[in-house]
Motif scaffolding. Structure first.
Motif, mmCIF file in Angstrom:
data_model
loop_
_atom_site.group_PDB
_atom_site.id
_atom_site.type_symbol
_atom_site.label_atom_id
_atom_site.label_comp_id
_atom_site.label_asym_id
_atom_site.label_seq_id
_atom_site.Cartn_x
_atom_site.Cartn_y
_atom_site.Cartn_z
ATOM 1 N N PHE A 187 0.653 -0.781 -0.124
ATOM 2 C CA PHE A 187 -0.009 -0.627 0.250
ATOM 3 C C PHE A 187 0.924 1.202 -0.636
ATOM 4 O O PHE A 187 0.627 2.602 -0.522
ATOM 5 N N MET A 188 1.739 0.964 1.007
ATOM 6 C CA MET A 188 2.547 1.978 0.714
ATOM 7 C C MET A 188 3.506 2.699 -0.576
ATOM 8 O O MET A 188 3.753 4.287 -0.676
ATOM 9 N N GLY A 189 3.766 1.516 -1.329
ATOM 10 C CA GLY A 189 4.459 1.857 -3.038
ATOM 11 C C GLY A 189 3.480 1.821 -3.493
ATOM 12 O O GLY A 189 4.344 3.273 -3.972
ATOM 13 N N GLY A 204 1.957 9.711 -5.809
ATOM 14 C CA GLY A 204 2.046 10.453 -4.689
ATOM 15 C C GLY A 204 0.724 11.163 -4.172
ATOM 16 O O GLY A 204 0.580 12.253 -3.745
ATOM 17 N N ALA A 205 0.352 10.181 -2.684
ATOM 18 C CA ALA A 205 -0.307 10.120 -2.618
ATOM 19 C C ALA A 205 0.257 10.002 -1.311
ATOM 20 O O ALA A 205 0.119 9.127 -0.408
ATOM 21 N N LYS A 206 0.454 11.722 -0.969
ATOM 22 C CA LYS A 206 1.524 11.346 0.866
ATOM 23 C C LYS A 206 0.656 11.126 1.743
ATOM 24 O O LYS A 206 1.945 10.123 2.795
ATOM 25 N N ARG A 207 -0.235 11.611 1.958
ATOM 26 C CA ARG A 207 -0.745 11.761 3.502
ATOM 27 C C ARG A 207 -0.831 10.027 3.150
ATOM 28 O O ARG A 207 -0.576 9.839 4.374
ATOM 29 N N VAL A 208 -1.413 9.659 2.072
ATOM 30 C CA VAL A 208 -1.553 7.674 2.417
ATOM 31 C C VAL A 208 -0.378 6.955 3.093
ATOM 32 O O VAL A 208 0.184 6.563 3.996
ATOM 33 N N VAL A 260 0.376 7.554 6.723
ATOM 34 C CA VAL A 260 -0.709 6.897 7.076
ATOM 35 C C VAL A 260 0.529 4.885 8.047
ATOM 36 O O VAL A 260 0.597 4.756 8.294
ATOM 37 N N CYS A 261 1.097 4.401 6.693
ATOM 38 C CA CYS A 261 1.375 3.529 5.975
ATOM 39 C C CYS A 261 2.668 3.826 6.760
ATOM 40 O O CYS A 261 2.514 1.898 6.818
ATOM 41 N N ASN A 315 2.434 -3.356 18.092
ATOM 42 C CA ASN A 315 1.614 -2.200 19.455
ATOM 43 C C ASN A 315 0.580 -2.660 18.456
ATOM 44 O O ASN A 315 0.326 -1.331 18.355
ATOM 45 N N ARG A 316 -0.615 -3.601 18.331
ATOM 46 C CA ARG A 316 -1.882 -3.390 18.457
ATOM 47 C C ARG A 316 -2.766 -1.585 18.401
ATOM 48 O O ARG A 316 -3.429 -1.233 17.776
ATOM 49 N N ALA A 317 -2.636 -1.765 19.672
ATOM 50 C CA ALA A 317 -3.251 -0.131 20.417
ATOM 51 C C ALA A 317 -2.820 0.471 19.286
ATOM 52 O O ALA A 317 -3.375 1.720 19.242
ATOM 53 N N GLY A 318 -1.234 0.797 19.309
ATOM 54 C CA GLY A 318 -0.874 1.860 18.868
ATOM 55 C C GLY A 318 -1.213 1.906 17.614
ATOM 56 O O GLY A 318 -0.964 2.919 16.223
ATOM 57 N N TRP A 319 -1.244 1.131 16.833
ATOM 58 C CA TRP A 319 -1.844 0.719 15.099
ATOM 59 C C TRP A 319 -2.740 2.358 14.845
ATOM 60 O O TRP A 319 -2.809 2.913 14.196
ATOM 61 N N VAL A 320 -3.558 2.156 16.071
ATOM 62 C CA VAL A 320 -5.278 3.692 15.893
ATOM 63 C C VAL A 320 -4.202 4.216 15.461
ATOM 64 O O VAL A 320 -4.599 5.464 15.249
ATOM 65 N N PHE A 321 -4.148 4.800 16.778
ATOM 66 C CA PHE A 321 -3.455 6.384 17.105
ATOM 67 C C PHE A 321 -2.434 6.684 16.494
ATOM 68 O O PHE A 321 -2.103 7.696 16.059
ATOM 69 N N GLU A 322 -1.235 6.149 15.989
ATOM 70 C CA GLU A 322 -0.181 6.046 15.065
ATOM 71 C C GLU A 322 -0.660 6.832 13.173
ATOM 72 O O GLU A 322 -0.692 7.767 13.446
ATOM 73 N N SER A 323 -2.024 5.589 13.497
ATOM 74 C CA SER A 323 -2.158 6.154 11.860
ATOM 75 C C SER A 323 -3.250 7.072 12.122
ATOM 76 O O SER A 323 -3.160 8.289 10.652
ATOM 77 N N ILE A 324 -3.218 7.290 13.107
ATOM 78 C CA ILE A 324 -5.150 9.108 13.280
ATOM 79 C C ILE A 324 -3.815 9.973 13.430
ATOM 80 O O ILE A 324 -4.604 11.119 12.114
#
Length: 126
Positions: free
Chosen positions: A85-87, A93-97, A100-101, A112-121
């Protein structure tokens, strides 16, 4: 009269793209993608973006399936999907996506399962 409609659409599109660049949604890679479009392939950008959307939908569906599994423990599998997805996000040029990846992958590498949500947001807002 038709020319005025086309000119207005083109101006609206340019304003939208400028806003997306300003907000950090898109980056320079999207401009490079646009430069590849010419008279011989006038729909090149829209075709590439459509492919990206279809592939992204599949990747997101796969990630969602993994994340919904409460017994899930194969973090490398998530990393593989996130790398894909990142690649693909970087290539159009989808910088924000992409950001998040990167954040999501960092949390998954730490299991860190809990961190997935917080880091991604947090990355989505950056």
């Amino acid at each position: 009269m038709l020319g005025l409609g086309v000119d207005r659409l083109r101006a609206d599109m340019n304003r939208l793209l400028a806003l997306l660049f300003h907000q950090g949604v898109l980056d320079e890679q999207f401009l490079q993608l646009q430069q590849l479009q010419d008279e011989s392939s006038p729909n090149f950008v829209s075709e590439v973006v459509n492919i990206y959307f279809h592939e992204s939908e599949k990747l997101l569906r796969n990630l969602r399936g993994l994340l919904m599994d409460k017994e899930f423990s194969d973090y490398k599998k998530i990393g593989i999907h996130l790398n894909q997805f990142m690649g693909s996000s970087s290539s159009i040029g989808a910088k924000r996506v992409r950001n998040v990846c990167v954040a999501f992958r960092a949390a998954s590498e730490q299991n860190n399962r809990a961190g997935w949500v917080f880091e991604s947001i947090g990355a989505a807002r950056a």
